[in-house]
Design a protein around this motif. Sequence first.
Motif, PDB file in Angstrom:
ATOM      1  N   GLN A 298       0.511  -1.129   0.016  1.00 34.69           N
ATOM      2  CA  GLN A 298      -0.059   0.031  -0.430  1.00 34.69           C
ATOM      3  C   GLN A 298       1.041   1.486  -0.292  1.00 34.69           C
ATOM      4  OE1 GLN A 298      -3.218  -0.053   2.735  1.00 34.69           O
ATOM      5  NE2 GLN A 298      -2.925   1.816   3.044  1.00 34.69           N
ATOM      6  N   ILE A 299       1.946   1.022   0.850  1.00 39.94           N
ATOM      7  CA  ILE A 299       2.996   2.382   0.168  1.00 39.94           C
ATOM      8  C   ILE A 299       3.580   2.405  -0.767  1.00 39.94           C
ATOM      9  CG2 ILE A 299       4.803   3.319   1.453  1.00 39.94           C
ATOM     10  CD1 ILE A 299       4.516   2.006   4.168  1.00 39.94           C
ATOM     11  N   ALA A 300       3.913   1.382  -0.420  1.00 39.52           N
ATOM     12  CA  ALA A 300       4.556   1.713  -2.649  1.00 39.52           C
ATOM     13  C   ALA A 300       3.266   2.161  -3.650  1.00 39.52           C
ATOM     14  CB  ALA A 300       5.038   0.280  -2.611  1.00 39.52           C
ATOM     15  N   GLY A 301       2.193   1.663  -3.489  1.00 38.31           N
ATOM     16  CA  GLY A 301       1.357   1.970  -3.931  1.00 38.31           C
ATOM     17  C   GLY A 301       0.902   3.657  -3.843  1.00 38.31           C
ATOM     18  N   ASP A 302       1.355   4.191  -2.828  1.00 35.76           N
ATOM     19  CA  ASP A 302       1.093   5.493  -2.717  1.00 35.76           C
ATOM     20  C   ASP A 302       1.929   6.388  -3.185  1.00 35.76           C
ATOM     21  OD1 ASP A 302      -1.339   4.746  -1.062  1.00 35.76           O
ATOM     22  OD2 ASP A 302      -0.844   5.045   0.902  1.00 35.76           O
ATOM     23  N   ARG A 303       2.968   6.185  -3.124  1.00 34.98           N
ATOM     24  CA  ARG A 303       4.320   6.657  -3.606  1.00 34.98           C
ATOM     25  C   ARG A 303       3.976   6.621  -4.721  1.00 34.98           C
ATOM     26  NH1 ARG A 303       4.093   8.397   0.772  1.00 34.98           N
ATOM     27  NH2 ARG A 303       5.716   8.451   2.366  1.00 34.98           N
ATOM     28  N   GLU A 304       4.733   5.325  -5.304  1.00 32.28           N
ATOM     29  CA  GLU A 304       3.810   5.946  -7.186  1.00 32.28           C
ATOM     30  C   GLU A 304       3.325   6.572  -7.817  1.00 32.28           C
ATOM     31  OE1 GLU A 304       3.362   2.343  -9.164  1.00 32.28           O
ATOM     32  OE2 GLU A 304       4.376   0.500  -7.974  1.00 32.28           O
ATOM     33  N   ARG A 305       1.839   6.555  -7.063  1.00 33.29           N
ATOM     34  CA  ARG A 305       0.410   8.040  -7.111  1.00 33.29           C
ATOM     35  C   ARG A 305       1.021   9.181  -7.191  1.00 33.29           C
ATOM     36  NH1 ARG A 305      -2.281   3.645  -5.451  1.00 33.29           N
ATOM     37  NH2 ARG A 305      -2.358   4.505  -3.428  1.00 33.29           N
ATOM     38  N   GLU A 306       2.285   8.727  -5.685  1.00 33.61           N
ATOM     39  CA  GLU A 306       2.226  10.751  -5.854  1.00 33.61           C
ATOM     40  C   GLU A 306       3.045  11.069  -7.020  1.00 33.61           C
ATOM     41  OE1 GLU A 306       4.371  11.042  -2.290  1.00 33.61           O
ATOM     42  OE2 GLU A 306       2.658  10.407  -0.816  1.00 33.61           O
ATOM     43  N   ILE A 307       4.548   9.763  -7.655  1.00 31.18           N
ATOM     44  CA  ILE A 307       5.501  10.286  -8.251  1.00 31.18           C
ATOM     45  C   ILE A 307       5.175  10.680  -9.761  1.00 31.18           C
ATOM     46  CG2 ILE A 307       7.057   8.877  -9.982  1.00 31.18           C
ATOM     47  CD1 ILE A 307       8.498   7.777  -7.309  1.00 31.18           C
ATOM     48  N   GLU A 308       4.162  10.246 -10.544  1.00 27.48           N
ATOM     49  CA  GLU A 308       2.702   9.917 -11.403  1.00 27.48           C
ATOM     50  C   GLU A 308       2.361  11.459 -11.347  1.00 27.48           C
ATOM     51  OE1 GLU A 308      -0.276   7.322 -11.497  1.00 27.48           O
ATOM     52  OE2 GLU A 308       1.570   5.925 -11.970  1.00 27.48           O
TER      53      GLU A 308
END
Length: 241
Positions: free
Chosen positions: A66-76
């Motif tokens: 879940q943390i990784a997914g949140d960070r990926e969305r931030e990068i996008e």
Amino acid sequence: MLADEGDVSTESAAIAGLQRRLGLAVTGEVTPGLLRQAQAAAQAVHAAAQVQAAIAAETAAALYEQIAGDREREIEAVRARHPARPTSLTEEEVGASRLAAGRCALEAAGHWRRAALSRDAAAALGSAVPEAAGDASRTAGAGPTEAAAALGETSEASRSTHADTASHAPGTVGAAEAWVFAARARARAWRAATAAGPWFRSAAAGHLAAGDRLQGSRALEGALKAAALVAEATAPVDAWP
């Protein structure tokens, strides 16, 4: 320990209590049947504990995903607003979270495998398995996915894993099911570690381009750890008994 202390009356009472618990004739004496069923009960308790440990590791893996997914969305979002803006540190965080998820999943696989072995051993020893396993389940506490249910797992792998275990208390997971869960957890670890590598390498490239060799080397170390985890997750294991 009681035998070492020489307290014969207390020892006999403990043996008699165990015999009553296992549904055997109460003689206060150690018999082959008592030893066999006591060993079966101990194996079942250990199996239930391993299941609880596996569930805890899978819950942690889901949180890291879940943390990784949140960070990926931030990068996008950042790249959409500022295409040229560096995102090296955030990319490294994604890699670290994916790597942690893979490590937790691999740990879960080990616990599932040990639970299966203990269940097999308990089944081979006698009929005390169901009762002992049920007792272990009640002693262990919450159901297997209560903690995981509170997490908003983002990956299909997370949802399928916990859906499979949702109907099982620790004492009711059979050996065959535990072997299947172990295989799925290893696959989950492999996927997470494989996904972590590119994020670390991208972060390293960004750090090095910015002249930060120290942070770049740390990101490369993350990529090496991800590759090592891939190798560990794909290592051959003992065949199914």
